[in-house]
Design an enzyme around this catalytic site. Structure first.
Site, PDB file in Angstrom:
ATOM      1  N   GLU A 102      26.948  11.568  19.372  1.00 22.87           N
ATOM      2  CA  GLU A 102      27.099  11.976  20.776  1.00 22.87           C
ATOM      3  C   GLU A 102      27.296  10.797  21.716  1.00 22.87           C
ATOM      4  OE1 GLU A 102      25.017  13.269  18.611  1.00 22.87           O
ATOM      5  OE2 GLU A 102      24.799  15.429  18.899  1.00 22.87           O
ATOM      6  N   GLY A 152      25.506  18.361  16.651  1.00 26.28           N
ATOM      7  CA  GLY A 152      24.830  19.659  16.545  1.00 26.28           C
ATOM      8  C   GLY A 152      24.764  20.170  15.111  1.00 26.28           C
ATOM      9  N   ALA A 198      28.822  20.370  17.794  1.00 24.25           N
ATOM     10  CA  ALA A 198      29.247  21.397  18.744  1.00 24.25           C
ATOM     11  C   ALA A 198      30.733  21.212  19.015  1.00 24.25           C
ATOM     12  CB  ALA A 198      28.453  21.257  20.032  1.00 24.25           C
ATOM     13  N   GLU A 220      21.800  18.515  13.784  1.00 25.34           N
ATOM     14  CA  GLU A 220      20.644  19.130  14.461  1.00 25.34           C
ATOM     15  C   GLU A 220      20.324  20.503  13.852  1.00 25.34           C
ATOM     16  OE1 GLU A 220      22.386  18.524  18.389  1.00 25.34           O
ATOM     17  OE2 GLU A 220      20.627  17.348  18.952  1.00 25.34           O
TER      18      GLU A 220
END
Ligand code: DAK
Length: 253
Positions: free
Chosen positions: A129, A106, A63, A109
């Site tokens: 993260e 992300g 992200a 993910e």
């Protein structure tokens, strides 16, 4: 401005490509919204029999940290990645992530929501993260342990390191690793094979496998826990340090 996500049909195969190469395909709100818009088109297209998801140069480095730094918990909770990722996971057609370069946070993910992951030899994956003062929040803590086992997933999530393609292959995260120039053809070959299988039986089998995961509640709870970290000093420090290109100073608050 160039489209942030490209979508094309190659015969009856859809190809979705994240196209923000300068930021290593970091998934901003706009990128995720664009993926969502394309998924809406794909869901309605009866011709499409399999989908390849890939990125330009890199798969996606997570992200967009710049966009997340100053979010408060409510804003973070509203940063709805999971809905788009769940939508991709629950597409009725088979999906293949063709992973090149970095697939982090992300980005990984996103790849985890696909039915298959094929990678090029230069692929590097991780859930970093923790190094930013947060945790994975878009399905990583739920999907990864189920895919590769809890111990290896904890190693990746709690240490936040990266693993290379061959290690990810051994862990069962990738089904195949090929030289970079062969990645797209390899993904196409698999997509074409899948496209020849009977559509309704494929859809039913995929739905049944996904039902068996019974993970929807865990993914919602993960997002709640994830967003609560945006009230901490360490989240602000971790993300500001990334933006300022310096080492973070965590204080456990
Ligand atoms: N965000 C923003 N920009 C990024 C980025 C990212 N994730 N990754 C790379 N970039 C940008 C860099 O800032 C740099 O930009 P300029 O300085 O050139 O303007 C450019 O891409 C190239 O990066 P580097 O200069 O750092 O290049 P290196 O080759 O040295 O390193 C790298 C490449 C990919 C290893 C490194 O950039 C890196 O570590 N990137 C961050 C990876 C990361 O920590 N990803 C996880 C982000 S957190 C949720 C919503 C979202 C999420 C979860 C839940 N809910 C709503 C519930 C997801 C969270 C995350 O993914």
């Amino acid at each position: 401005m160039e489209d942030l996500v490209l979508y094309e049909k190659v015969g009856n195969i859809g190809v979705l490509k994240v196209n923000r190469p300068k930021a290593f395909n970091a998934l901003s709100r706009e990128v995720v919204d664009e993926i969502d818009n394309k998924l809406a088109i794909i869901e309605k297209d009866e011709e499409i029999r399999a989908l390849i998801v890939t990125g330009d140069g890199n798969f996606a480095a997570g992200a967009d940290i710049v966009a997340m730094v100053e979010l408060n918990p409510e804003q973070a909770r509203a940063f709805l990645f999971s809905d788009t990722f769940n939508r991709l996971e629950n597409l009725s057609i088979p999906t293949i992530a063709a992973v090149c370069g970095y697939a982090l946070g992300g980005g990984l993910e996103l790849a985890l929501t696909c039915d298959f992951r094929i990678a090029s030899e230069d692929a590097k994956v991780g859930l970093p993260e923790i190094t930013l003062g947060i945790m994975p929040g878009a399905g990583g803590t739920v999907r990864l342990p189920r895919l590769i086992g809890e111990a290896k997933a904890k190693e990746m999530i709690l240490l936040g390191g990266q693993i290379k393609a061959d290690e990810a292959l051994k862990a069962g995260l990738f089904t195949k690793v090929v030289p970079k120039e062969e990645l797209f053809d390899e993904a196409m070959k698999l997509a074409e094979k899948l496209a020849q299988r009977p559509k309704l039986a494929l859809k039913a089998a995929k739905q049944s496998i996904n039902n068996g995961k019974a993970q929807a509640e865990a993914i919602v709870k993960e997002a709640d826990i994830w967003s609560s970290l945006f009230a901490t000093h360490d989240q602000k420090e971790g993300m500001r340090a990334f933006v300022d290109k310096r080492k973070p100073q965590y204080i456990g608050k």
